[in-house]
Scaffold this motif. Structure first.
Motif, PDB file in Angstrom:
ATOM      1  N   THR A 172       0.812  -1.221   0.000  1.00 65.16           N
ATOM      2  CA  THR A 172       0.000   0.000   0.000  1.00 65.16           C
ATOM      3  C   THR A 172       0.847   1.273   0.000  1.00 65.16           C
ATOM      4  O   THR A 172       0.334   2.363  -0.240  1.00 65.16           O
ATOM      5  N   GLY A 173       2.132   1.132   0.271  1.00 65.20           N
ATOM      6  CA  GLY A 173       2.998   2.299   0.277  1.00 65.20           C
ATOM      7  C   GLY A 173       4.453   1.892   0.141  1.00 65.20           C
ATOM      8  O   GLY A 173       4.824   0.758   0.457  1.00 65.20           O
ATOM      9  N   GLN A 174       5.266   2.782  -0.374  1.00 65.65           N
ATOM     10  CA  GLN A 174       6.695   2.495  -0.507  1.00 65.65           C
ATOM     11  C   GLN A 174       7.482   3.789  -0.403  1.00 65.65           C
ATOM     12  O   GLN A 174       6.993   4.861  -0.771  1.00 65.65           O
ATOM     13  N   ARG A 175       8.653   3.670   0.117  1.00 70.51           N
ATOM     14  CA  ARG A 175       9.568   4.811   0.162  1.00 70.51           C
ATOM     15  C   ARG A 175      10.983   4.280   0.033  1.00 70.51           C
ATOM     16  O   ARG A 175      11.277   3.140   0.412  1.00 70.51           O
ATOM     17  N   THR A 176      11.831   5.094  -0.545  1.00 73.51           N
ATOM     18  CA  THR A 176      13.217   4.694  -0.747  1.00 73.51           C
ATOM     19  C   THR A 176      14.134   5.794  -0.241  1.00 73.51           C
ATOM     20  O   THR A 176      13.732   6.955  -0.099  1.00 73.51           O
ATOM     21  N   THR A 181      11.618   0.659   1.617  1.00 76.89           N
ATOM     22  CA  THR A 181      10.690   0.192   2.639  1.00 76.89           C
ATOM     23  C   THR A 181       9.314   0.060   2.013  1.00 76.89           C
ATOM     24  O   THR A 181       8.775   1.024   1.450  1.00 76.89           O
ATOM     25  N   LEU A 182       8.749  -1.131   2.086  1.00 78.53           N
ATOM     26  CA  LEU A 182       7.425  -1.414   1.531  1.00 78.53           C
ATOM     27  C   LEU A 182       6.453  -1.620   2.684  1.00 78.53           C
ATOM     28  O   LEU A 182       6.713  -2.421   3.590  1.00 78.53           O
ATOM     29  N   THR A 183       5.337  -0.924   2.645  1.00 82.64           N
ATOM     30  CA  THR A 183       4.302  -1.072   3.657  1.00 82.64           C
ATOM     31  C   THR A 183       3.187  -1.948   3.105  1.00 82.64           C
ATOM     32  O   THR A 183       2.649  -1.683   2.020  1.00 82.64           O
ATOM     33  N   LEU A 184       2.829  -2.990   3.844  1.00 82.14           N
ATOM     34  CA  LEU A 184       1.809  -3.935   3.402  1.00 82.14           C
ATOM     35  C   LEU A 184       0.441  -3.554   3.950  1.00 82.14           C
ATOM     36  O   LEU A 184       0.326  -2.807   4.926  1.00 82.14           O
ATOM     37  N   ALA A 185      -0.602  -4.079   3.321  1.00 79.97           N
ATOM     38  CA  ALA A 185      -1.968  -3.805   3.763  1.00 79.97           C
ATOM     39  C   ALA A 185      -2.183  -4.263   5.201  1.00 79.97           C
ATOM     40  O   ALA A 185      -3.008  -3.697   5.924  1.00 79.97           O
TER      41      ALA A 185
END
Length: 416
Positions: free
Chosen positions: A152-156, A162-166
């Motif tokens: 649902t979200g990502q940042r580098t 960093t990947l954010t999961l549901a």
């Protein structure tokens, strides 16, 4: 970093995994197996459920896998399981035709007897390929396979992604890979746009059972509305990829089975005898869709997330698995040299390697589709003469055979 009192201390960078792959389709699973050999830790984030993906029923989906792709599957130790169920492609026959007229006399005939490497490829059914990859992933301790999960979200940053999961979980990786298809949200979140267009065509895909043996021969018949591919499966069955203008394709796809076959038969011909449907039917709108970049900060794209081309040459999955083999090699070599596997110079090597090959494939499929999806007399005569010219020159014909077998270009080590 703390420099109090003149002491410089760097906090240790912690990662949950070396590589996080978004997408648990065929390319994502194959990439996980390939990079785990480096050895690197891998996490596959898969929106699908394990039970659905491993379902054993025959649904008609299958893939024309080039000789080089088979080498990759062998290196990943899944081909031994697949080989007994696969159908070798010994010959390819290409012809120009019209509905109810059959194939024209002028055309191309490619035989694997003209190359030393064996069959040009194999037809492999999805119901065999997907479970083989899943089981291999399950058996590899360096791979974590998260199913029923979406990003649902990502940042580098300069160090990782960093990947954010549901589910709320964060996964920190040195490198993220988008293997989540043509509508890749991972690529979109990274600001990677796409270039492409619709062909106004839709592919009708199914499998048929037929009366007579196919002899391991694949047929590509060019009709005015688009190509019809008849691809041999194990036993007296074939996979059909049948292209029509979108409006008509939608009407045909909605027909009952008997009426569907009534429309197909005059296009197909009677050389394989009686026909009946085997498995489900599908429709896929056709378009060209290319990512404007194959990499971004801490991110690489593979498969349809990077390129979606017309199925005219059956090269979609083969091209995706070339991405897989190339990225795995680039990452492996970087690790061996002590480089940061997600750093920009490393990812640029992958992008440079795959950019030209992908652009050439997209251009070729686009041009061939436009050239052959017309009944204009002048173009029809020109393409028929061109096919006969290729057929009559052995060295040129052999070059086309090697191209069909995936044996040309700068092949990654896993495909050699």
């Amino acid at each position: 970093m703390d420099n109090a009192g003149g002491t410089v201390i760097f906090a240790a960078m912690t990662f949950d995994t070396d590589i996080a792959i978004v997408g648990g389709g065929l390319n994502g699973l194959a990439l996980a197996l390939a990079v785990a050999r480096a050895p690197l830790s891998v996490t596959v984030i898969d929106a699908g459920s394990r039970a659905d993906q491993a379902a054993p029923g025959f649904d008609g989906r299958s893939y024309a896998m080039a000789n080089a792709t088979i080498r990759l599957l062998a290196a990943l130790e899944v081909w031994e399981r697949l080989a007994p169920e696969a159908q070798p492609i010994h010959e390819i026959k290409v012809s120009d035709g019209r509905v109810a007229d059959g194939a024209a006399l002028l055309g191309l005939h490619f035989s694997s007897a003209e190359i030393e490497e064996g069959p040009m490829g194999h037809m492999v059914e999805d119901r065999h390929l997907r479970p083989a990859l899943l089981d291999a992933v399950d058996a590899t301790h360096r791979i974590t396979h998260l199913t029923g999960e979406t990003v649902t979200g990502q940042r580098t940053d300069a160090h990782g992604a960093t990947l954010t999961l549901a589910s709320g979980q964060d996964i920190r990786a040195r490198l993220a890979v988008a293997a989540d298809g043509r509508q890749s949200r991972t690529a979109a979140r990274a600001g990677i746009g796409r270039t492409g267009w619709s062909y106004g065509q839709t592919a009708l895909v199914c499998a048929i059972a037929h009366e007579h043996p196919h002899g391991g021969v694949a047929h590509q018949l060019f009709l005015p509305a688009g190509p019809l591919a008849i691809l041999p499966l194990a036993g007296n069955r074939s996979s059909i990829v049948w292209t029509e203008r979108t409006g008509l394709a939608e009407e045909i796809g909605a027909l009952p089975e008997a009426d569907y076959l009534t429309v197909l038969r005059p296009r197909f011909g009677d050389f394989l005898g009686r026909l009946e449907l085997a498995g489900a039917r599908y429709t896929y709108p056709l378009s060209l869709s290319l990512a404007n970049g194959f990499v971004a900060e801490r991110l690489a794209l593979v498969g349809d997330a990077a390129h979606g081309v017309h199925p005219i040459a059956g090269q979609g999955l083969n091209a995706g698995l070339r991405d897989v083999a190339a990225l795995a090699q680039v990452v492996h070599e970087a690790r061996r040299r002590g480089e940061d596997i997600g750093a920009a110079p490393v990812l640029d090597r992958y992008a440079r390697w795959r950019r030209f090959d992908t652009a050439a494939l997209a251009t070729a499929t686009d041009v061939f589709n436009r050239l052959f999806s017309t009944d204009a007399p002048g173009l029809r005569a020109l393409r028929d003469i061109g096919m006969q010219a290729v057929q009559s020159v052995p060295t040129l014909r052999r070059a086309f055979i090697r191209e069909a077998a995936g044996l040309t270009g700068d092949l990654p080590d896993l495909m050699r």
